[in-house]
Design a protein around this motif. Structure first.
Motif, PDB file in Angstrom:
ATOM      1  N   GLU A   1       3.591 -45.764 -58.999  1.00 30.42           N
ATOM      2  CA  GLU A   1       2.151 -46.095 -58.908  1.00 30.42           C
ATOM      3  C   GLU A   1       1.952 -47.616 -59.005  1.00 30.42           C
ATOM      4  N   TYR A   2       2.670 -48.252 -59.920  1.00 29.74           N
ATOM      5  CA  TYR A   2       2.591 -49.714 -60.043  1.00 29.74           C
ATOM      6  C   TYR A   2       3.036 -50.383 -58.735  1.00 29.74           C
TER       7      TYR A   2
ATOM      8  N   VAL B   1       1.207 -35.336 -67.065  1.00 26.81           N
ATOM      9  CA  VAL B   1      -0.016 -34.887 -66.378  1.00 26.81           C
ATOM     10  C   VAL B   1      -0.576 -36.089 -65.645  1.00 26.81           C
ATOM     11  N   SER B   2      -0.760 -35.949 -64.368  1.00 30.62           N
ATOM     12  CA  SER B   2      -1.300 -37.067 -63.601  1.00 30.62           C
ATOM     13  C   SER B   2      -2.541 -36.650 -62.838  1.00 30.62           C
ATOM     14  N   GLY B   3      -3.400 -37.629 -62.644  1.00 28.12           N
ATOM     15  CA  GLY B   3      -4.600 -37.384 -61.840  1.00 28.12           C
ATOM     16  C   GLY B   3      -5.864 -37.935 -62.467  1.00 28.12           C
ATOM     17  N   GLY B   4      -5.692 -38.617 -63.610  1.00 29.52           N
ATOM     18  CA  GLY B   4      -6.857 -39.214 -64.251  1.00 29.52           C
ATOM     19  C   GLY B   4      -7.809 -38.134 -64.735  1.00 29.52           C
TER      20      GLY B   4
ATOM     21  N   ILE C   1      -1.862 -39.470 -58.945  1.00 23.48           N
ATOM     22  CA  ILE C   1      -2.358 -40.744 -58.425  1.00 23.48           C
ATOM     23  C   ILE C   1      -1.566 -41.179 -57.183  1.00 23.48           C
TER      24      ILE C   1
ATOM     25  N   ARG D   1       2.067 -58.105 -62.628  1.00 23.26           N
ATOM     26  CA  ARG D   1       0.949 -57.909 -63.559  1.00 23.26           C
ATOM     27  C   ARG D   1       1.064 -58.878 -64.731  1.00 23.26           C
TER      28      ARG D   1
ATOM     29  N   HIS E   1       6.852 -41.740 -62.041  1.00 25.74           N
ATOM     30  CA  HIS E   1       5.635 -41.611 -61.233  1.00 25.74           C
ATOM     31  C   HIS E   1       4.748 -42.838 -61.446  1.00 25.74           C
ATOM     32  N   ASN E   2       4.535 -43.202 -62.700  1.00 27.10           N
ATOM     33  CA  ASN E   2       3.681 -44.349 -62.981  1.00 27.10           C
ATOM     34  C   ASN E   2       4.304 -45.648 -62.481  1.00 27.10           C
TER      35      ASN E   2
ATOM     36  N   GLU F   1      -3.911 -55.499 -66.180  1.00 28.09           N
ATOM     37  CA  GLU F   1      -3.433 -55.007 -67.469  1.00 28.09           C
ATOM     38  C   GLU F   1      -2.471 -53.842 -67.279  1.00 28.09           C
ATOM     39  N   GLN F   2      -1.864 -53.429 -68.361  1.00 21.84           N
ATOM     40  CA  GLN F   2      -0.942 -52.293 -68.289  1.00 21.84           C
ATOM     41  C   GLN F   2      -0.810 -51.684 -69.668  1.00 21.84           C
ATOM     42  N   LYS F   3      -0.663 -50.374 -69.665  1.00 21.25           N
ATOM     43  CA  LYS F   3      -0.532 -49.695 -70.959  1.00 21.25           C
ATOM     44  C   LYS F   3       0.917 -49.415 -71.315  1.00 21.25           C
ATOM     45  N   GLY F   4       1.843 -49.631 -70.406  1.00 17.19           N
ATOM     46  CA  GLY F   4       3.247 -49.556 -70.838  1.00 17.19           C
ATOM     47  C   GLY F   4       4.175 -48.686 -70.017  1.00 17.19           C
ATOM     48  N   THR F   5       3.639 -47.768 -69.211  1.00 19.43           N
ATOM     49  CA  THR F   5       4.565 -46.867 -68.524  1.00 19.43           C
ATOM     50  C   THR F   5       5.397 -47.583 -67.453  1.00 19.43           C
TER      51      THR F   5
HETATM   52  C1  6PG Z   1      -2.010 -40.876 -63.880  1.00 18.18           C
HETATM   53  C2  6PG Z   1      -2.011 -42.312 -64.344  1.00 18.18           C
HETATM   54  C3  6PG Z   1      -2.392 -42.449 -65.760  1.00 18.18           C
HETATM   55  C4  6PG Z   1      -2.531 -43.856 -66.355  1.00 18.18           C
HETATM   56  C5  6PG Z   1      -2.694 -45.015 -65.418  1.00 18.18           C
HETATM   57  C6  6PG Z   1      -2.957 -46.321 -66.141  1.00 18.18           C
HETATM   58  O1  6PG Z   1      -0.966 -40.480 -63.394  1.00 18.18           O
HETATM   59  O2  6PG Z   1      -3.027 -40.197 -63.992  1.00 18.18           O
HETATM   60  O3  6PG Z   1      -0.727 -42.807 -64.203  1.00 18.18           O
HETATM   61  O4  6PG Z   1      -1.415 -41.766 -66.496  1.00 18.18           O
HETATM   62  O5  6PG Z   1      -3.703 -43.830 -67.092  1.00 18.18           O
HETATM   63  O6  6PG Z   1      -1.627 -45.135 -64.607  1.00 18.18           O
HETATM   64  O7  6PG Z   1      -1.775 -46.993 -66.421  1.00 18.18           O
HETATM   65  P1  6PG Z   1      -1.785 -48.565 -66.711  1.00 18.18           P
HETATM   66  O8  6PG Z   1      -2.898 -48.811 -67.691  1.00 18.18           O
HETATM   67  O9  6PG Z   1      -0.457 -48.884 -67.288  1.00 18.18           O
HETATM   68  O10 6PG Z   1      -2.065 -49.224 -65.413  1.00 18.18           O
END
Ligand code: 6PG
Length: 476
Positions: free
Chosen positions: A189-190, A127-130, A366, A287, A185-186, A258-262
């Motif tokens: 996005e990076y 699911v994307s779109g915040g 995103i 990053r 996708h992520n 920062e990054q959460k891992g994707t």
């Molecule tokens: C999305 C985003 C979401 C994610 C951000 C943050 O598609 O809505 O990808 O899933 O929260 O991308 O990711 P990072 O913290 O790794 O930058």
């Protein structure tokens, strides 16, 4: 009355998904580990539709019509497993668990297999779109069984973003396919964000422009080929003034991304599959580099921070060069991402349709962008496209950009502006189109030190030279 679908995990994403479902007329069972959140959701948003709150998981499950569909929206990893373990004994054959978090696709594959043994459908869903997307219409990428999509598909398509009336949701493929494409996708996005950041850095150094002036440039770019959500919000962020200091916001933010891992997962998977996603990899490493504060301090100390001024003779030309370099690099990043998806699809037997995927990324997510329409067209025209870069529309975009791309990367190298994604994308382009690559020398070296053998350009077979002996070639 029984609810048609349930959501457990009511932090902002789960809450907004539940509200989106309710606003679209579905009766939604809601549950959270602490009841407080569930109560608040119903208090604040109960008027938006039908919510069926439960304090206990057993009551939550009992409030659902069969076959039951439960969306879990909790942290990836152990918390997800904990919720699944709690749910499984309460569910019955044919019920569905939808994991809508950012799970690793390998975990999704493992969970899907395990739950299949219990007669349950496990539907890993990207699911994307915040938070705004979750509420108003995200891009939804469900994996799992085709059978589960027959029940879930209509609901998901209803709550998804729409572009030209087409919902941004389609069944991606079985088991982990949905989470795999969300991961890529992520990664894209990076890459997109890193390219935008490099463009900003170049404009700032080259033009000596203020962030607000650069915001205007991005606003203009957003009316052309680059039109996209990320370019749009770049203008917003660059145009923002810090309320505490009155300075440009971008100048008071700590420069450690920062990054959460994707993004990291994407690169790890690409290494496993042997797909050169250099743009995404450079973006992820950029990053990491930014976060190594101590090392950066030591390097500043050792080398100084001086850099030369880019000599800009024609301001408009320079801005246009950066725009074209950004666009060409962006094409590379997407081409690499779609290659990665194809490789994953082949490896895991998913039969992912890249054209449909481009269709559902046109809105909600995103990386939504005007040019995803073109990506869809490219795959519609030729589903076996060797690389997105060679599709006529994108090949033209790259070709138009090449002189600008080279000027910008050369200027950055000469003056000392780091442009890892711009420059590696250009190298990728030059590498792909090279008549001969020095890989032949690598093969020679491997054969020399390890008898690893090589193939010839003029004959079939594998060969080895007796490097330490008579230097004769033998068929291996
Ligand atoms: C999305 C985003 C979401 C994610 C951000 C943050 O598609 O809505 O990808 O899933 O929260 O991308 O990711 P990072 O913290 O790794 O930058």
């Amino acid at each position: 009355d029984l609810a048609q679908i349930g959501v457990t995990g009511l932090a902002v994403m789960g809450r907004n998904l539940a509200r989106n479902l309710a606003r679209n007329g579905y009766a939604v069972a809601v549950h959270n580990r602490s009841y407080e959140r569930t109560r608040r959701l119903v208090d604040e948003f109960g008027h938006e539709g039908t919510f069926v709150p439960s304090e206990l998981m057993a009551d939550f499950v009992a409030s659902l019509a069969r076959p039951r569909a439960v969306i879990i929206m909790v942290k990836a990893g152990a918390p997800t497993d904990a919720v699944i373990d709690e749910l499984v004994p309460l569910l019955e054959e044919g019920d569905m668990i939808v994991d809508a978090g950012n799970a690793h696709f390998a975990d999704t594959r493992r969970r899907e297999q395990k739950l299949r043994e219990h007669g349950l459908h496990f539907v890993g869903t990207g699911v994307s779109g915040g938070e705004e997307g979750a509420l108003l219409g995200p891009s939804i990428m469900p994996g799992g069984s085709p059978e589960s999509y027959r029940t879930l598909g209509p609901m998901f398509e209803k709550i998804a973003a729409k572009v030209d009336g087409t919902p941004c949701c389609t069944h991606i493929g079985p088991d982990g396919a949905g989470h795999f494409v969300k991961m890529v996708h992520n990664g894209i996005e990076y890459a997109d964000m890193q390219l935008i950041a490099e463009a900003y850095d170049l404009l700032r150094a080259g033009l000596g422009a203020t962030p607000a002036e650069i915001a205007d440039i991005f606003r203009t770019w957003n009316t052309g080929d680059l039109e996209s959500f990320l370019i749009e919000i770049t203008a917003d962020v660059l145009g923002h003034t810090d309320s505490v200091t009155g300075k440009a916001f971008v100048d008071i933010v700590l420069d450690q991304a920062e990054q959460k891992g994707t993004g990291r997962w994407t690169v790890q998977s690409a290494l496993d599959l042997g797909v050169p996603i250099t743009g995404i990899a450079e973006a992820t490493f950029a990053r990491s580099l930014s976060g190594h504060a101590d090392q950066r301090a030591a390097a500043r100390e050792a080398f100084g921070t001086d850099r030369a001024q880019i000599e800009v003779k024609d301001r408009d030309q320079f801005v246009e060069d950066v725009r074209r370099a950004l666009y060409a690099s962006k094409i590379v990043a997407y081409a690499q991402g779609f290659d990665h998806i194809q490789a994953g699809s082949e490896e895991f037997g998913w039969s992912i349709d890249r054209g449909s995927l481009a269709t559902i990324w046109r809105g909600g997510c995103i990386i939504r962008a005007r040019f995803l329409d073109r990506i869809r067209e490219a795959y519609d025209e030729n589903p076996d496209l060797k690389s997105l870069m060679v599709a006529p529309y994108f090949a033209a975009g790259v070709n138009d950009g090449v002189p600008s791309w080279r000027r910008v990367v050369a200027a950055a190298a000469e003056t000392g502006i780091p442009v890892p994604a711009f420059s590696s994308s250009l190298s990728y382009f030059d590498g792909l189109r090279a008549e001969r690559l020095p890989a032949s020398l690598i093969q020679g070296l491997r054969d020399n030190f390890g008898a690893h053998t090589y193939r010839r350009t003029d004959r079939d077979g594998t060969f080895h030279v007796e490097w330490a002996g008579d230097k004769q070639e033998h068929q291996a």
